[in-house]
Enzyme design. Structure first.
Site, PDB file in Angstrom:
ATOM      1  N   LEU A 149     -18.792  12.743 -10.246  1.00  0.00           N
ATOM      2  CA  LEU A 149     -19.974  13.030 -11.075  1.00  0.00           C
ATOM      3  C   LEU A 149     -20.703  14.240 -10.493  1.00  0.00           C
ATOM      4  O   LEU A 149     -21.766  14.118  -9.904  1.00  0.00           O
ATOM      5  CB  LEU A 149     -20.899  11.812 -11.149  1.00  0.00           C
ATOM      6  CG  LEU A 149     -21.977  11.910 -12.232  1.00  0.00           C
ATOM      7  CD1 LEU A 149     -21.383  11.680 -13.616  1.00  0.00           C
ATOM      8  CD2 LEU A 149     -23.109  10.909 -11.983  1.00  0.00           C
ATOM      9  N   GLY A 150     -20.085  15.403 -10.667  1.00  0.00           N
ATOM     10  CA  GLY A 150     -20.751  16.667 -10.318  1.00  0.00           C
ATOM     11  C   GLY A 150     -21.290  17.267 -11.597  1.00  0.00           C
ATOM     12  O   GLY A 150     -21.599  16.558 -12.557  1.00  0.00           O
ATOM     13  N   ARG A 151     -21.351  18.592 -11.629  1.00  0.00           N
ATOM     14  CA  ARG A 151     -21.957  19.255 -12.787  1.00  0.00           C
ATOM     15  C   ARG A 151     -21.123  19.066 -14.053  1.00  0.00           C
ATOM     16  O   ARG A 151     -21.670  18.874 -15.137  1.00  0.00           O
ATOM     17  CB  ARG A 151     -22.157  20.738 -12.474  1.00  0.00           C
ATOM     18  CG  ARG A 151     -23.215  20.935 -11.399  1.00  0.00           C
ATOM     19  CD  ARG A 151     -23.286  22.355 -10.920  1.00  0.00           C
ATOM     20  NE  ARG A 151     -22.199  22.683 -10.016  1.00  0.00           N
ATOM     21  CZ  ARG A 151     -22.299  23.542  -9.015  1.00  0.00           C
ATOM     22  NH1 ARG A 151     -23.432  24.155  -8.786  1.00  0.00           N
ATOM     23  NH2 ARG A 151     -21.272  23.795  -8.243  1.00  0.00           N
ATOM     24  N   ILE A 152     -19.798  19.099 -13.911  1.00  0.00           N
ATOM     25  CA  ILE A 152     -18.946  18.916 -15.093  1.00  0.00           C
ATOM     26  C   ILE A 152     -18.935  17.430 -15.485  1.00  0.00           C
ATOM     27  O   ILE A 152     -19.037  17.084 -16.669  1.00  0.00           O
ATOM     28  CB  ILE A 152     -17.524  19.458 -14.842  1.00  0.00           C
ATOM     29  CG1 ILE A 152     -17.589  20.978 -14.644  1.00  0.00           C
ATOM     30  CG2 ILE A 152     -16.591  19.105 -16.002  1.00  0.00           C
ATOM     31  CD1 ILE A 152     -16.282  21.622 -14.215  1.00  0.00           C
ATOM     32  N   ARG A 172     -17.827   9.870  -3.549  1.00  0.00           N
ATOM     33  CA  ARG A 172     -17.840   9.344  -2.182  1.00  0.00           C
ATOM     34  C   ARG A 172     -19.178   8.649  -1.896  1.00  0.00           C
ATOM     35  O   ARG A 172     -19.247   7.654  -1.208  1.00  0.00           O
ATOM     36  CB  ARG A 172     -17.589  10.464  -1.166  1.00  0.00           C
ATOM     37  CG  ARG A 172     -16.094  10.721  -0.973  1.00  0.00           C
ATOM     38  CD  ARG A 172     -15.862  11.870  -0.060  1.00  0.00           C
ATOM     39  NE  ARG A 172     -16.439  13.095  -0.610  1.00  0.00           N
ATOM     40  CZ  ARG A 172     -16.433  14.262  -0.006  1.00  0.00           C
ATOM     41  NH1 ARG A 172     -15.896  14.372   1.191  1.00  0.00           N
ATOM     42  NH2 ARG A 172     -16.962  15.324  -0.563  1.00  0.00           N
ATOM     43  N   ARG A 229      -7.806  18.834 -11.400  1.00  0.00           N
ATOM     44  CA  ARG A 229      -6.644  19.518 -10.830  1.00  0.00           C
ATOM     45  C   ARG A 229      -5.461  18.556 -10.866  1.00  0.00           C
ATOM     46  O   ARG A 229      -5.633  17.344 -10.635  1.00  0.00           O
ATOM     47  CB  ARG A 229      -6.901  19.907  -9.368  1.00  0.00           C
ATOM     48  CG  ARG A 229      -7.815  21.086  -9.180  1.00  0.00           C
ATOM     49  CD  ARG A 229      -7.151  22.401  -9.618  1.00  0.00           C
ATOM     50  NE  ARG A 229      -8.011  23.548  -9.388  1.00  0.00           N
ATOM     51  CZ  ARG A 229      -8.824  24.066 -10.315  1.00  0.00           C
ATOM     52  NH1 ARG A 229      -8.900  23.538 -11.511  1.00  0.00           N
ATOM     53  NH2 ARG A 229      -9.551  25.138 -10.030  1.00  0.00           N
ATOM     54  N   ASP A 253      -4.981  18.406 -18.975  1.00  0.00           N
ATOM     55  CA  ASP A 253      -5.126  19.866 -19.058  1.00  0.00           C
ATOM     56  C   ASP A 253      -4.543  20.531 -17.822  1.00  0.00           C
ATOM     57  O   ASP A 253      -4.408  21.746 -17.786  1.00  0.00           O
ATOM     58  CB  ASP A 253      -6.617  20.214 -19.199  1.00  0.00           C
ATOM     59  CG  ASP A 253      -6.851  21.705 -19.418  1.00  0.00           C
ATOM     60  OD1 ASP A 253      -6.060  22.322 -20.174  1.00  0.00           O
ATOM     61  OD2 ASP A 253      -7.802  22.262 -18.842  1.00  0.00           O
ATOM     62  N   GLU A 258       1.709  23.829 -12.027  1.00  0.00           N
ATOM     63  CA  GLU A 258       1.582  24.623 -13.263  1.00  0.00           C
ATOM     64  C   GLU A 258       2.350  25.931 -13.145  1.00  0.00           C
ATOM     65  O   GLU A 258       2.375  26.502 -12.059  1.00  0.00           O
ATOM     66  CB  GLU A 258       0.098  24.909 -13.526  1.00  0.00           C
ATOM     67  CG  GLU A 258      -0.655  23.621 -13.787  1.00  0.00           C
ATOM     68  CD  GLU A 258      -2.169  23.799 -13.842  1.00  0.00           C
ATOM     69  OE1 GLU A 258      -2.643  24.949 -13.826  1.00  0.00           O
ATOM     70  OE2 GLU A 258      -2.866  22.789 -13.890  1.00  0.00           O
ATOM     71  N   HIS A 276      -3.935  24.180 -19.229  1.00  0.00           N
ATOM     72  CA  HIS A 276      -5.077  24.484 -18.344  1.00  0.00           C
ATOM     73  C   HIS A 276      -6.069  25.435 -19.038  1.00  0.00           C
ATOM     74  O   HIS A 276      -6.207  26.596 -18.632  1.00  0.00           O
ATOM     75  CB  HIS A 276      -4.584  25.082 -17.019  1.00  0.00           C
ATOM     76  CG  HIS A 276      -5.650  25.052 -15.938  1.00  0.00           C
ATOM     77  ND1 HIS A 276      -5.346  24.973 -14.590  1.00  0.00           N
ATOM     78  CD2 HIS A 276      -7.004  25.083 -16.003  1.00  0.00           C
ATOM     79  CE1 HIS A 276      -6.471  24.974 -13.893  1.00  0.00           C
ATOM     80  NE2 HIS A 276      -7.490  25.050 -14.739  1.00  0.00           N
TER      81      HIS A 276
HETATM   82  C1  8YV Z   1      -9.888  28.508 -15.014  1.00  0.00           C
HETATM   83  C2  8YV Z   1     -10.540  26.542 -13.469  1.00  0.00           C
HETATM   84  O1  8YV Z   1      -9.113  28.231 -16.126  1.00  0.00           O
HETATM   85  O2  8YV Z   1     -12.728  27.186 -12.970  1.00  0.00           O
HETATM   86  C3  8YV Z   1     -11.730  26.600 -12.605  1.00  0.00           C
HETATM   87  O3  8YV Z   1     -11.669  26.038 -11.507  1.00  0.00           O
HETATM   88  O4  8YV Z   1      -9.592  25.907 -13.194  1.00  0.00           O
HETATM   89  C4  8YV Z   1     -10.574  27.261 -14.749  1.00  0.00           C
HETATM   90  O5  8YV Z   1     -11.851  27.491 -15.176  1.00  0.00           O
HETATM   91  C5  8YV Z   1      -9.075  29.321 -14.246  1.00  0.00           C
HETATM   92  O6  8YV Z   1      -8.129  28.675 -13.524  1.00  0.00           O
HETATM   93  C6  8YV Z   1      -9.607  30.524 -13.611  1.00  0.00           C
HETATM   94  O7  8YV Z   1      -8.541  31.283 -13.198  1.00  0.00           O
END
Ligand code: 8YV
Length: 309
Positions: A149-152, A172, A229, A253, A258, A276
């Site tokens: 639960l960070g900003r995203i 954590r 990730r 995603d 990758e 991604h």
């Molecule tokens: C990008 C990301 O797509 O911000 C990140 O950590 O994974 C993505 O926003 C990207 O990999 C930037 O190169």
């Protein structure tokens, strides 16, 4: 002119603008080893991204390196410890991508539950009226578990209100003042959740955090959403759980290696795979470029970046 090493190409707009204002050496073109041998000592700034990163082996070759400015919020591909050991600041581009990544997480929730991509393929391939279409799963009112639960993660949680979804999270440590329920035990969060959304950072601390016990706790009706990730998930364990029906579905995603996506995932109607693109909108990518450039300019003007990691 300050000499900069650019690790990989961003948009043409960015590449051209940077090259017009500074001496920029493209690491991805030609002989990287020869480039470092000839120019390494002159390079003062590294321009990179979450995708291209910057390994310690490159930082070692740059004795006059003063700053690393990166495009993207994640910095697991950058040898931050090696930079810190030499007092070299690393900047990233936080916040400007929160909404778009959270939007995509919700898109994956709805798509993997309601089989949107699968339905699109079914119609295009002329199967409508020929074979049956499976029932999906309801989204509204279901339980949303957030790992990180960070900003995203907060932006994902806020979107839950329109879908009447109760939210709990695992970090954590509990987030002070958060309105969402904290679950110290990740397996317990997975057991509770219908959708488990990953929004935590990558790197050694979260490597394979989502392993077989977590996937089994999420269970045959649960859906895993990963906009963090690929390294956060034990990918072979995920593929096996989906193949054996121990997990209900996935919206992914990001992947462990990758752009390689396990072939088995591409045959499953309850799995959505994307290349991604969490931050991949015109508006957000422009904002990320601008924030990278603002960090660079602040460093050149005042010797300090705006968003140190
Ligand atoms: C990008 C990301 O797509 O911000 C990140 O950590 O994974 C993505 O926003 C990207 O990999 C930037 O190169």
């Amino acid at each position: 002119m300050t000499c900069m090493l650019q690790m990989g190409p961003l948009t043409d707009r960015f590449n051209q603008g940077l090259a017009a204002a500074h001496e920029v050496l493209p690491y991805w073109q030609g002989d990287a080893e020869a480039l470092l041998a000839e120019h390494g000592a002159r390079i003062e700034i590294v321009i990179t991204s979450a995708r291209f990163g910057c390994p310690a082996s490159v930082i070692e070759r740059l004795p006059n390196l003063k700053a690393i400015c990166s495009f993207g919020v994640g910095y697991d591909a950058i040898a931050v410890d090696a930079a810190r050991a030499r007092g070299i600041p690393v900047s990233n581009t936080p916040d400007v991508l929160n909404d778009c990544v959270a939007d995509l997480a919700f898109g994956l929730i709805i798509d993997s539950a309601r089989l949107i991509a699968h339905g699109d393929r079914y119609v295009r391939e002329g199967r409508w009226g020929v074979s049956g279409f499976p029932l999906g799963r309801r989204v509204s009112g279901k339980r949303l578990g957030i790992v990180g639960l960070g900003r995203i993660g907060e932006a994902v949680a806020r979107r839950s209100t329109g879908f009447d979804m109760p939210v709990r999270y695992h970090n954590r440590r509990p987030v002070a003042g958060s309105p969402y329920g904290y679950e110290a035990d990740l397996v317990e969060l997975a057991r509770w959740a219908d959708f488990l959304v990953l929004t935590c950072p990558g790197g050694p601390q979260t490597q394979n955090l989502i392993d077989r016990p977590v996937l089994d706790a999420l269970g045959p009706k649960g859906i895993l959403i990963n906009v963090a990730r690929g390294s956060v998930v034990d990918e072979p364990a995920l593929v096996a759980a989906l193949q054996e029906g121990r997990l209900g579905g996935a919206g992914l995603d990001v992947f462990a290696s990758e752009p390689r996506v396990p072939a088995a995932l591409c045959d499953m109607p309850n799995v959505v795979v994307l290349p991604h693109v969490g931050s991949g909108t015109e508006e957000t990518r422009l904002a990320m470029e601008e924030l990278l450039l603002a960090n660079l300019q602040a460093f050149l003007d005042d010797g300090a970046v705006l968003n140190p990691v």
